[in-house]
Scaffold this motif. Sequence first.
Motif, PDB file in Angstrom:
ATOM      1  N   ASP A   1       2.867   9.130  -4.696  1.00 37.28           N
ATOM      2  CA  ASP A   1       1.621   8.555  -4.333  1.00 37.28           C
ATOM      3  C   ASP A   1       0.565   8.804  -5.563  1.00 37.28           C
ATOM      4  OD1 ASP A   1       0.224   6.889  -2.407  1.00 37.28           O
ATOM      5  OD2 ASP A   1      -1.135   8.943  -2.228  1.00 37.28           O
ATOM      6  N   THR A   2       0.643  10.421  -5.876  1.00 39.61           N
ATOM      7  CA  THR A   2      -0.472  10.697  -6.688  1.00 39.61           C
ATOM      8  C   THR A   2      -0.054  10.012  -8.137  1.00 39.61           C
ATOM      9  OG1 THR A   2      -0.695  12.853  -5.340  1.00 39.61           O
ATOM     10  CG2 THR A   2      -1.460  12.861  -7.875  1.00 39.61           C
ATOM     11  N   LEU A   3       1.031   9.934  -8.266  1.00 40.87           N
ATOM     12  CA  LEU A   3       1.514   9.632  -9.801  1.00 40.87           C
ATOM     13  C   LEU A   3       1.153   8.230 -10.190  1.00 40.87           C
ATOM     14  CD1 LEU A   3       3.065  11.236 -11.981  1.00 40.87           C
ATOM     15  CD2 LEU A   3       5.090  10.167 -11.236  1.00 40.87           C
ATOM     16  N   THR A   4       1.410   7.320  -9.129  1.00 46.19           N
ATOM     17  CA  THR A   4       1.333   5.890  -9.065  1.00 46.19           C
ATOM     18  C   THR A   4       0.098   5.476  -8.598  1.00 46.19           C
ATOM     19  OG1 THR A   4       2.424   5.539  -7.430  1.00 46.19           O
ATOM     20  CG2 THR A   4       3.868   5.798  -9.256  1.00 46.19           C
ATOM     21  N   ALA A   5      -0.740   6.297  -8.204  1.00 42.21           N
ATOM     22  CA  ALA A   5      -2.044   5.640  -7.666  1.00 42.21           C
ATOM     23  C   ALA A   5      -2.652   4.719  -8.471  1.00 42.21           C
ATOM     24  CB  ALA A   5      -3.015   6.993  -7.372  1.00 42.21           C
ATOM     25  N   PRO A   6      -2.786   4.886  -9.739  1.00 38.80           N
ATOM     26  CA  PRO A   6      -3.480   3.895 -10.501  1.00 38.80           C
ATOM     27  C   PRO A   6      -2.859   2.557 -10.499  1.00 38.80           C
ATOM     28  CG  PRO A   6      -3.154   5.695 -12.001  1.00 38.80           C
ATOM     29  CD  PRO A   6      -2.538   6.057 -10.730  1.00 38.80           C
ATOM     30  N   ALA A   7      -1.313   2.436 -10.193  1.00 39.66           N
ATOM     31  CA  ALA A   7      -0.778   1.152 -10.060  1.00 39.66           C
ATOM     32  C   ALA A   7      -1.402   0.236  -8.772  1.00 39.66           C
ATOM     33  CB  ALA A   7       0.640   1.354  -9.778  1.00 39.66           C
ATOM     34  N   ARG A   8      -1.950   0.752  -7.790  1.00 44.70           N
ATOM     35  CA  ARG A   8      -2.548   0.247  -6.640  1.00 44.70           C
ATOM     36  C   ARG A   8      -3.858   0.034  -6.678  1.00 44.70           C
ATOM     37  NH1 ARG A   8       0.409   4.590  -5.167  1.00 44.70           N
ATOM     38  NH2 ARG A   8      -1.589   5.663  -4.337  1.00 44.70           N
ATOM     39  N   ALA A   9      -4.693   0.358  -7.846  1.00 39.85           N
ATOM     40  CA  ALA A   9      -5.890   0.197  -8.068  1.00 39.85           C
ATOM     41  C   ALA A   9      -6.103  -1.051  -8.498  1.00 39.85           C
ATOM     42  CB  ALA A   9      -6.622   1.284  -9.020  1.00 39.85           C
ATOM     43  N   THR A  10      -7.423  -1.605  -8.110  1.00 40.59           N
ATOM     44  CA  THR A  10      -7.808  -3.065  -9.022  1.00 40.59           C
ATOM     45  C   THR A  10      -7.705  -2.866 -10.437  1.00 40.59           C
ATOM     46  OG1 THR A  10      -8.852  -3.764  -6.844  1.00 40.59           O
ATOM     47  CG2 THR A  10      -9.435  -4.773  -8.607  1.00 40.59           C
ATOM     48  N   ALA A  11      -7.013  -3.580 -11.137  1.00 46.42           N
ATOM     49  CA  ALA A  11      -7.038  -3.623 -12.340  1.00 46.42           C
ATOM     50  C   ALA A  11      -8.363  -4.269 -12.920  1.00 46.42           C
ATOM     51  CB  ALA A  11      -6.008  -4.530 -13.057  1.00 46.42           C
ATOM     52  N   VAL A  12      -9.083  -3.391 -14.118  1.00 46.57           N
ATOM     53  CA  VAL A  12     -10.323  -3.852 -14.438  1.00 46.57           C
ATOM     54  C   VAL A  12     -10.284  -4.318 -15.812  1.00 46.57           C
ATOM     55  CG1 VAL A  12     -11.580  -2.363 -12.857  1.00 46.57           C
ATOM     56  CG2 VAL A  12     -10.705  -1.522 -15.099  1.00 46.57           C
ATOM     57  N   SER A  13      -8.977  -4.219 -16.529  1.00 46.28           N
ATOM     58  CA  SER A  13      -8.915  -4.553 -17.782  1.00 46.28           C
ATOM     59  C   SER A  13      -7.389  -4.789 -18.332  1.00 46.28           C
ATOM     60  CB  SER A  13      -9.449  -3.424 -19.051  1.00 46.28           C
ATOM     61  OG  SER A  13      -8.416  -2.314 -18.895  1.00 46.28           O
ATOM     62  N   VAL A  14      -7.232  -5.517 -19.422  1.00 47.30           N
ATOM     63  CA  VAL A  14      -5.902  -5.452 -19.811  1.00 47.30           C
ATOM     64  C   VAL A  14      -4.980  -4.452 -19.917  1.00 47.30           C
ATOM     65  CG1 VAL A  14      -4.491  -6.719 -21.880  1.00 47.30           C
ATOM     66  CG2 VAL A  14      -6.729  -7.926 -21.091  1.00 47.30           C
ATOM     67  N   TYR A  15      -5.716  -3.487 -20.346  1.00 51.41           N
ATOM     68  CA  TYR A  15      -5.030  -2.070 -20.676  1.00 51.41           C
ATOM     69  C   TYR A  15      -4.503  -1.530 -19.442  1.00 51.41           C
ATOM     70  CZ  TYR A  15      -4.373   2.786 -21.133  1.00 51.41           C
ATOM     71  OH  TYR A  15      -4.154   4.291 -21.181  1.00 51.41           O
ATOM     72  N   ASP A  16      -5.103  -1.632 -17.891  1.00 48.98           N
ATOM     73  CA  ASP A  16      -5.105  -1.121 -16.901  1.00 48.98           C
ATOM     74  C   ASP A  16      -3.671  -1.974 -16.387  1.00 48.98           C
ATOM     75  OD1 ASP A  16      -7.099   0.576 -16.630  1.00 48.98           O
ATOM     76  OD2 ASP A  16      -8.593  -0.772 -15.738  1.00 48.98           O
ATOM     77  N   VAL A  17      -3.689  -3.104 -16.529  1.00 47.21           N
ATOM     78  CA  VAL A  17      -2.481  -4.195 -16.171  1.00 47.21           C
ATOM     79  C   VAL A  17      -1.425  -3.611 -17.138  1.00 47.21           C
ATOM     80  CG1 VAL A  17      -1.682  -6.248 -15.998  1.00 47.21           C
ATOM     81  CG2 VAL A  17      -4.212  -6.104 -15.359  1.00 47.21           C
ATOM     82  N   ALA A  18      -1.357  -3.657 -18.353  1.00 47.38           N
ATOM     83  CA  ALA A  18      -0.267  -3.199 -18.856  1.00 47.38           C
ATOM     84  C   ALA A  18       0.200  -1.911 -18.749  1.00 47.38           C
ATOM     85  CB  ALA A  18      -0.882  -3.118 -20.527  1.00 47.38           C
ATOM     86  N   LEU A  19      -0.585  -0.829 -18.390  1.00 48.22           N
ATOM     87  CA  LEU A  19      -0.079   0.631 -17.897  1.00 48.22           C
ATOM     88  C   LEU A  19       0.425   0.458 -16.662  1.00 48.22           C
ATOM     89  CD1 LEU A  19      -0.126   3.552 -18.740  1.00 48.22           C
ATOM     90  CD2 LEU A  19      -2.412   3.722 -17.494  1.00 48.22           C
ATOM     91  N   ARG A  20       0.039  -0.356 -15.715  1.00 50.24           N
ATOM     92  CA  ARG A  20       0.655  -0.358 -14.292  1.00 50.24           C
ATOM     93  C   ARG A  20       2.194  -1.220 -14.670  1.00 50.24           C
ATOM     94  NH1 ARG A  20      -2.281  -3.971 -10.260  1.00 50.24           N
ATOM     95  NH2 ARG A  20      -1.892  -5.562 -11.685  1.00 50.24           N
ATOM     96  N   ARG A  21       2.200  -2.197 -15.214  1.00 53.27           N
ATOM     97  CA  ARG A  21       3.514  -2.696 -15.733  1.00 53.27           C
ATOM     98  C   ARG A  21       4.298  -1.959 -16.356  1.00 53.27           C
ATOM     99  NH1 ARG A  21       1.297  -7.608 -16.753  1.00 53.27           N
ATOM    100  NH2 ARG A  21       1.125  -6.918 -19.280  1.00 53.27           N
ATOM    101  N   ALA A  22       4.043  -1.158 -17.364  1.00 57.81           N
ATOM    102  CA  ALA A  22       4.864  -0.628 -18.284  1.00 57.81           C
ATOM    103  C   ALA A  22       5.193   0.843 -17.849  1.00 57.81           C
ATOM    104  CB  ALA A  22       4.274  -0.733 -19.737  1.00 57.81           C
ATOM    105  N   LEU A  23       4.549   1.579 -17.086  1.00 57.44           N
ATOM    106  CA  LEU A  23       4.882   2.771 -16.587  1.00 57.44           C
ATOM    107  C   LEU A  23       4.781   3.031 -15.240  1.00 57.44           C
ATOM    108  CD1 LEU A  23       5.346   5.654 -17.726  1.00 57.44           C
ATOM    109  CD2 LEU A  23       2.928   6.070 -17.641  1.00 57.44           C
ATOM    110  N   TYR A  24       3.587   2.865 -14.512  1.00 44.49           N
ATOM    111  CA  TYR A  24       3.771   3.020 -13.259  1.00 44.49           C
ATOM    112  C   TYR A  24       4.657   2.484 -12.213  1.00 44.49           C
ATOM    113  CZ  TYR A  24      -0.563   5.467 -14.616  1.00 44.49           C
ATOM    114  OH  TYR A  24      -1.783   6.293 -15.298  1.00 44.49           O
TER     115      TYR A  24
END
Length: 373
Positions: A30-53
């Motif tokens: 839950d702590t590790l992947t918390a950014p994956a559940r946050a509202t994406a605010v940039s292309v970078y955020d979306v890419a990080l969620r898709r590629a890592l979290y």
Amino acid sequence: MATTMDVTDVEAVVRSDAALLEDDLAEFLDTLTAPARATAVSVYDVALRRALYEPVADALGSKVGQQALPPTAGAPGGRAPLRPSMVYWAYRNYRGFPEEADTASDLAVIRRTAVAVRILLKAAVALDDIQDGSDVRYGEPALHATHGTPLALNTGAWLIMSALRHAADPAVVDSLVRSVGSGFTGQAVDMSSRTALTRAELLAASRATRVDFWESTAALKTGTLFWMPLDAAVAGLRVVEDDRLALDGAMRQLGLASQLFNDLTDFVPEFGGANTHEDFDGLGNRVFLELLDEDGCVPPGEDFKPYVLGHPHLERTLLALAEEAVALKRAAKDAVRGVCRSERSAAYFDVTIERKGHLIDRLLATVRQRSGV
């Protein structure tokens, strides 16, 4: 070994410990992947969620492996299957059961160690599937099949780093680093059995040399999966060296028994299922290495499958190796019982290890039935 306590409540303690591990793993994830559940605010955020979290969540949340304790109403974690941990067995053996004196600091070390071990095992699954070219693991698509090989490789490496950081205790981290190194070493030699040079050397070698190759590889590749949890736990608990060495030897035996089981299931449809007769592209299988010595003959070219399946001594070899697997498992359990501090501790270990151990016994019974013995 002391025999002063009733063993009837052992499974309840196992379930409680296993539920604690699942809770800790869920909190870690839950702590590790918390950014994956946050509202994406940039292309970078979306890419990080898709590629890592998202790959990390898939790697840790699936491909459970060995049989779990079934759900039990009213029991700890009763709504979901639970997977006992040998890390917690070590804690119970050396620090006692819940009503006995224990040390909060030791339990904290064990909790972090158990999570780290589980993460490393998940990383091993992700990387092993790539190395073996397996698109399915325990009935689910392998990580590289759903996210692609580059992301699966990155996820596996990232999980290893995260596990070592989470363990925190220097002695535990040192043990885990050695385990990771042993596992990679065993994988390297196992993969070499698919290369032309090593295949030629094995084909030309004596049976004793081939068996030594297999045992050395299996002790590192599979034995490490058993050795890692216990060695990390006893390192964190500062267990005496004699016990640590005894447990190391026992886990090596369990690793060999497990690898024999894995090799034999390639030939037994009742256990191998859809994967039966598929792992025939290398010379890492013990059955192959045994049959190559029979009558001084070797298979023509690279077509091992018809040679082995049609070999007149196949059933005899399967039976002998199934008996060897059972003997190795029993020897390992006897060695562990030698360091158990109570009957409840011994029963805890039995509950933990027999998730797969009972399959080794069933495999022998099946092979005996097929052979008419």
